[in-house]
Write a protein that holds these residues in place. Structure first.
Motif, PDB file in Angstrom:
ATOM      1  N   UNK A  14     -24.805 -37.760   5.767  1.00  0.00           N
ATOM      2  CA  UNK A  14     -24.097 -38.119   4.543  1.00  0.00           C
ATOM      3  C   UNK A  14     -22.772 -38.837   4.793  1.00  0.00           C
ATOM      4  N   UNK A  15     -21.898 -38.379   5.698  1.00  0.00           N
ATOM      5  CA  UNK A  15     -20.629 -39.094   5.896  1.00  0.00           C
ATOM      6  C   UNK A  15     -20.816 -40.536   6.382  1.00  0.00           C
ATOM      7  N   UNK A  16     -21.793 -40.781   7.235  1.00  0.00           N
ATOM      8  CA  UNK A  16     -22.049 -42.140   7.721  1.00  0.00           C
ATOM      9  C   UNK A  16     -22.544 -43.034   6.590  1.00  0.00           C
ATOM     10  N   UNK A  17     -23.329 -42.488   5.680  1.00  0.00           N
ATOM     11  CA  UNK A  17     -23.810 -43.254   4.534  1.00  0.00           C
ATOM     12  C   UNK A  17     -22.628 -43.635   3.640  1.00  0.00           C
ATOM     13  N   UNK A  18     -21.751 -42.689   3.357  1.00  0.00           N
ATOM     14  CA  UNK A  18     -20.563 -42.963   2.542  1.00  0.00           C
ATOM     15  C   UNK A  18     -19.739 -44.071   3.196  1.00  0.00           C
ATOM     16  N   UNK A  19     -19.503 -43.962   4.487  1.00  0.00           N
ATOM     17  CA  UNK A  19     -18.694 -44.954   5.207  1.00  0.00           C
ATOM     18  C   UNK A  19     -19.345 -46.337   5.183  1.00  0.00           C
ATOM     19  N   UNK A  20     -20.650 -46.405   5.413  1.00  0.00           N
ATOM     20  CA  UNK A  20     -21.350 -47.694   5.426  1.00  0.00           C
ATOM     21  C   UNK A  20     -21.301 -48.358   4.047  1.00  0.00           C
ATOM     22  N   UNK A  21     -21.477 -47.570   3.001  1.00  0.00           N
ATOM     23  CA  UNK A  21     -21.421 -48.119   1.644  1.00  0.00           C
ATOM     24  C   UNK A  21     -20.023 -48.643   1.333  1.00  0.00           C
ATOM     25  N   UNK A  22     -18.999 -47.910   1.737  1.00  0.00           N
ATOM     26  CA  UNK A  22     -17.620 -48.369   1.520  1.00  0.00           C
ATOM     27  C   UNK A  22     -17.336 -49.624   2.336  1.00  0.00           C
ATOM     28  N   UNK A  23     -17.809 -49.662   3.565  1.00  0.00           N
ATOM     29  CA  UNK A  23     -17.617 -50.845   4.411  1.00  0.00           C
ATOM     30  C   UNK A  23     -18.299 -52.076   3.818  1.00  0.00           C
ATOM     31  N   UNK A  24     -19.357 -51.857   3.058  1.00  0.00           N
ATOM     32  CA  UNK A  24     -20.061 -52.959   2.400  1.00  0.00           C
ATOM     33  C   UNK A  24     -19.368 -53.380   1.098  1.00  0.00           C
ATOM     34  N   UNK A  25     -18.254 -52.734   0.768  1.00  0.00           N
ATOM     35  CA  UNK A  25     -17.470 -53.124  -0.405  1.00  0.00           C
ATOM     36  C   UNK A  25     -17.736 -52.345  -1.671  1.00  0.00           C
ATOM     37  N   UNK A  26     -18.500 -51.278  -1.585  1.00  0.00           N
ATOM     38  CA  UNK A  26     -18.800 -50.479  -2.772  1.00  0.00           C
ATOM     39  C   UNK A  26     -17.747 -49.395  -2.979  1.00  0.00           C
TER      40      UNK A  26
END
Length: 146
Positions: A14-26
């Motif tokens: 879950x934390x990696x998913x949150x980080x990846x989504x934020x890094x993609x600009x969401x």
């Protein structure tokens, strides 16, 4: 997009998913850290022995101010999001969140993990096999907020 990530406290992905989504600009709602200094809802804040509750105690504690505040935070974010990314494996709360999102017409993406198949995941807009696939699916969605 505004994204609600539904998963389990026990899910190490879950934390990696949150980080990846934020890094993609969401803009991402993370139930583990919904706001600065807020580390999410924990039943143990109400009672350290919460795992031994009988059904009546459980029902009673749903009315506790901490439970009410935690529910309002998560439900408010769920109502305001454009999409829900559900990260398996997860339990009852994330299942309810994902089902609610499907019924509310939110875009829903389920990041699959090994485990028992479930028929009703067919409600989701997309079943992803990888985080990259989640990100590609979101890229192809029309922008809802600017």
């Amino acid at each position: 997009m505004i994204i609600y990530v539904a998963s389990s406290w026990r899910n190490a992905t879950q934390p990696a998913v949150v980080q990846a989504l934020r890094s993609a600009g969401h803009q991402v709602y993370d139930f583990r850290n919904p706001r600065p200094g807020d580390h999410g809802f924990h039943w143990s804040e109400i009672d350290p022995n919460w795992e031994q509750w009988e059904p009546g105690e459980y029902r009673e504690h749903l009315g506790h101010r901490i439970a009410i505040r935690g529910f309002a935070s998560d439900m408010g974010a769920l109502e305001c999001c454009d999409a829900v990314v559900a990260v398996q494996p997860f339990g009852r709360s994330a299942s309810l969140e994902l089902g609610w999102a499907c019924g509310a017409g939110k875009k829903t993406i389920l990041l699959l993990a090994p485990g028992e198949p479930e028929l009703m995941v067919k409600m989701c807009d997309h079943l992803a096999l990888s985080l990259d696939e989640v990100l590609r699916f979101l890229e192809d969605l029309p922008a809802v907020h600017s």
